[in-house]
Design a protein around this motif. Structure first.
Motif, PDB file in Angstrom:
ATOM      1  N   TRP A  36       3.662   7.599   1.931  1.00  6.35           N
ATOM      2  CA  TRP A  36       3.506   6.434   2.802  1.00  6.35           C
ATOM      3  C   TRP A  36       2.124   6.497   3.446  1.00  6.35           C
ATOM      4  CZ3 TRP A  36       6.692   2.292   3.383  1.00  6.35           C
ATOM      5  CH2 TRP A  36       8.003   2.399   2.910  1.00  6.35           C
ATOM      6  N   PHE A  37       1.473   5.362   3.455  1.00  5.57           N
ATOM      7  CA  PHE A  37       0.170   5.198   4.095  1.00  5.57           C
ATOM      8  C   PHE A  37       0.251   4.008   5.045  1.00  5.57           C
ATOM      9  CE2 PHE A  37      -2.867   7.923   1.757  1.00  5.57           C
ATOM     10  CZ  PHE A  37      -2.026   8.390   0.766  1.00  5.57           C
ATOM     11  N   ARG A  38      -0.739   3.895   5.895  1.00  9.36           N
ATOM     12  CA  ARG A  38      -0.827   2.724   6.760  1.00  9.36           C
ATOM     13  C   ARG A  38      -2.283   2.354   6.959  1.00  9.36           C
ATOM     14  NH1 ARG A  38       1.198   5.370  12.554  1.00  9.36           N
ATOM     15  NH2 ARG A  38      -0.651   6.673  12.927  1.00  9.36           N
ATOM     16  N   GLU A  46      -4.702   5.171   5.961  1.00 11.50           N
ATOM     17  CA  GLU A  46      -4.442   6.488   6.534  1.00 11.50           C
ATOM     18  C   GLU A  46      -3.149   7.064   5.980  1.00 11.50           C
ATOM     19  OE1 GLU A  46      -3.632   8.228  11.073  1.00 11.50           O
ATOM     20  OE2 GLU A  46      -3.260   6.125  10.592  1.00 11.50           O
ATOM     21  N   PHE A  47      -3.167   8.333   5.620  1.00  7.42           N
ATOM     22  CA  PHE A  47      -1.969   9.026   5.145  1.00  7.42           C
ATOM     23  C   PHE A  47      -0.963   9.175   6.285  1.00  7.42           C
ATOM     24  CE2 PHE A  47       0.581  11.887   2.747  1.00  7.42           C
ATOM     25  CZ  PHE A  47       0.930  12.925   3.593  1.00  7.42           C
ATOM     26  N   ALA A  92       0.281  -1.389  12.103  1.00  2.25           N
ATOM     27  CA  ALA A  92      -0.462  -1.330  10.842  1.00  2.25           C
ATOM     28  C   ALA A  92       0.377  -1.978   9.745  1.00  2.25           C
ATOM     29  CB  ALA A  92      -0.774   0.111  10.461  1.00  2.25           C
ATOM     30  N   VAL A  93      -0.271  -2.194   8.616  1.00  2.00           N
ATOM     31  CA  VAL A  93       0.458  -2.495   7.388  1.00  2.00           C
ATOM     32  C   VAL A  93       0.808  -1.155   6.744  1.00  2.00           C
ATOM     33  CG1 VAL A  93       0.391  -3.595   5.132  1.00  2.00           C
ATOM     34  CG2 VAL A  93      -0.746  -4.685   7.084  1.00  2.00           C
ATOM     35  N   TYR A  94       2.075  -0.991   6.424  1.00  2.00           N
ATOM     36  CA  TYR A  94       2.554   0.263   5.851  1.00  2.00           C
ATOM     37  C   TYR A  94       2.786   0.079   4.355  1.00  2.00           C
ATOM     38  CZ  TYR A  94       3.072   2.471  10.382  1.00  2.00           C
ATOM     39  OH  TYR A  94       2.814   3.037  11.612  1.00  2.00           O
ATOM     40  N   TYR A  95       2.270   1.032   3.576  1.00  2.00           N
ATOM     41  CA  TYR A  95       2.354   0.985   2.125  1.00  2.00           C
ATOM     42  C   TYR A  95       3.094   2.208   1.596  1.00  2.00           C
ATOM     43  CZ  TYR A  95      -1.579  -2.282   2.584  1.00  2.00           C
ATOM     44  OH  TYR A  95      -2.400  -3.329   2.927  1.00  2.00           O
ATOM     45  N   CYS A  96       3.907   2.022   0.580  1.00  2.00           N
ATOM     46  CA  CYS A  96       4.414   3.174  -0.158  1.00  2.00           C
ATOM     47  C   CYS A  96       3.608   3.301  -1.443  1.00  2.00           C
ATOM     48  CB  CYS A  96       5.911   3.082  -0.430  1.00  2.00           C
ATOM     49  SG  CYS A  96       6.416   1.806  -1.581  1.00  2.00           S
TER      50      CYS A  96
END
Length: 125
Positions: A36-38, A46-47, A92-96
């Motif tokens: 997961w990052f944001r 960011e990790f 933030a926008v959170y990404y997997c």
């Protein structure tokens, strides 16, 4: 090829909680380390944390350690990010993301091959 779709973002007050989900396609989901990052406004990606293919090993950024928890359900091709004690700076926008292999301690976006579209988390009163 892995396709990832995040969900569960939203607006939450400081101190609140959210649970993000990431649904993955593909037959070899357990062969991927999931991260997961944001990315906050005007900031670099960011990790946040990562979890091993089997779900037994996790690794977190210091900024979220003790507040965020990653888990996964390989039978359902899903990975989760539980966010507790949220702060405004968590906005933030959170990404997997998915990375093939066994090394869990991978903090660079370049170490992941597949990404979701992101889900917005806003922490505000």
């Amino acid at each position: 090829q892995v396709q990832l779709v995040e969900s569960g973002g939203g607006l939450v007050q400081p101190g609140g909680s959210l649970r993000l989900s990431c649904a993955a396609s593909g037959r070899t989901f357990s062969g991927y380390v999931m991260g997961w990052f944001r990315q906050g406004p005007g900031k670099e990606r960011e990790f946040v944390g990562a979890i091993s293919g089997g779900g037994t090993i996790t690794y977190y950024a210091d900024s979220v350690k003790g507040r965020f928890t990653i888990s996964r359900e390989n039978a359902n091709n899903a990975v989760y990010l539980q966010l507790n004690s949220l702060k405004p700076e968590d906005t933030a926008v959170y990404y997997c993301a998915a990375g093939l292999g066994v090394v869990v301690r991978r903090v660079s976006p370049r170490e992941y091959a597949y990404w979701g579209q992101g889900t917005q988390v806003t922490v505000s009163s």
